[in-house]
Write a protein that holds these residues in place. Sequence first.
Motif: not given
Length: 487
Positions: A74, A78, A82, A213, A217, A305, A309, A357
Amino acid sequence: MEAYLNDLVSTINGYLWNYLIIFILIGAGLFFTMTTNFVQIRMFKEMLRLVANGAGNSTEKNHVSSFQAFCVSTASRVGVGNIAGIAIAVVLGGPGAIFWMWIIALIGAATGFIESTLAQIYKEPLAKGGFYGGPAYYIRYGLNNKFLSVLFAILISVTFGWIYNSVQANTLAASLVTFDFDVTYTGAVVAVLVGLVIFGGISRVAKVSEVLVPIMAVLYILTALFVVIMNIEHFPHVIYTIVTSAFDPYAAGGGFMGATMMNGIKRGLFSNEAGEGSVPNAAATAAVNHPVEQGLVQAFGVFLDTFIICTASAFIVLVVGDYSTTGLTGIALVQHNLAQQLGSWAPLAVAVFIVMFSFSSLVGNYYYGEINISHLTDKKGYLYAFRIGVIIMTFLGSIASLDLVWNLADLFMAFLVLTNVSSIVRMGRTAGLALDDYIKQRKAGVESPLFHRSVLNHPYGVVWWGDGQTTDSSVPPTPIENTVENR
């Protein structure tokens, strides 16, 4: 020179994406969706159970837990794609690009399941504890094709360690320009920080990702959700615009529907990476009792994802709706839109998101490179040279042209897709047998199914999953005919 190179790369990308990659990805996704009987839909509840159960599990002996592997993948997924990538897709392809991004994610989740399950089946234990694996490993041991495995290992190391990290660093530096941070100084600081993490090896990367992460997120999703709630009366219209524009041949600023589809599919793939062969490298490192566990967890990663996101970024841009008149694109457009919704402090908030990110992607992308460098050679000198290259490209990406960086990312992405998808299509039945075994045990009431390589028609090249082997890689594999050791 840079302009000429950018034009050349753009021309090659046009041929690859317009006439080859799009059909390969969609075709493979549909093929795996049908052959697994819609695994990404019927097993969705099981995905949630596995992710929830894996969170917080402790590890030892350099093992990477299922949740840590999920966080690393991820972390790579991400990234700036994104936020900046979605804004670019909307500007170039119109709102309909988001619809095609959803479609490629829905069918791509089946592809993601297959490649991550295969990575678990053909993973290798390490003497110091833990596992390595990925496309280079299942191509070499499952297809017995050393040349193609070496080619993939080189491609992914260069693509993620150097090219993709240039993309991440480029957008990170650009997000701070608004606050008068010189890109040269930003690039230097980020390069040093990346070096401190990656020279700590895989375990340090996994631990950093596990912490960073979930925080980034959740914060970004809450911000986007706040914007949507504040503009809830416009929400139905945004959805309507996304769907109708997807089939409007002139929705993309007077262009053709192909521009809408291409931008949605390219940005969707760049973001969720299904079929690209990157995520399986992280999936293989997880210490689990059954390969399908990590296959399902990583399939859920595609949904997280894209549908959560990436869609959050799309709503931020589309709720404001001035994407076609501002002359802005990428991260600058998102900062502009949030400033209108949240006030003058919003650009700073976006900059913080971008830094989080991008940095998580920088270390996550390196993770894939180390695994594949180790597949090519066990000489530490090459790994150290690769790490230095990652640091250098992180700095250079901060000061490079945005157009050239993104076009190179698209080009190398195409090469990875060609190599990986052509391989997993030939090996899909192996993952299917593992899925059948998992479902059979779950229906029998087994909480955590155990896998044994004997359920496969051709256990050739499978060096793990023998008698008594589940998660403990410190136990030597049980030899069988045609294992790697016996070739």
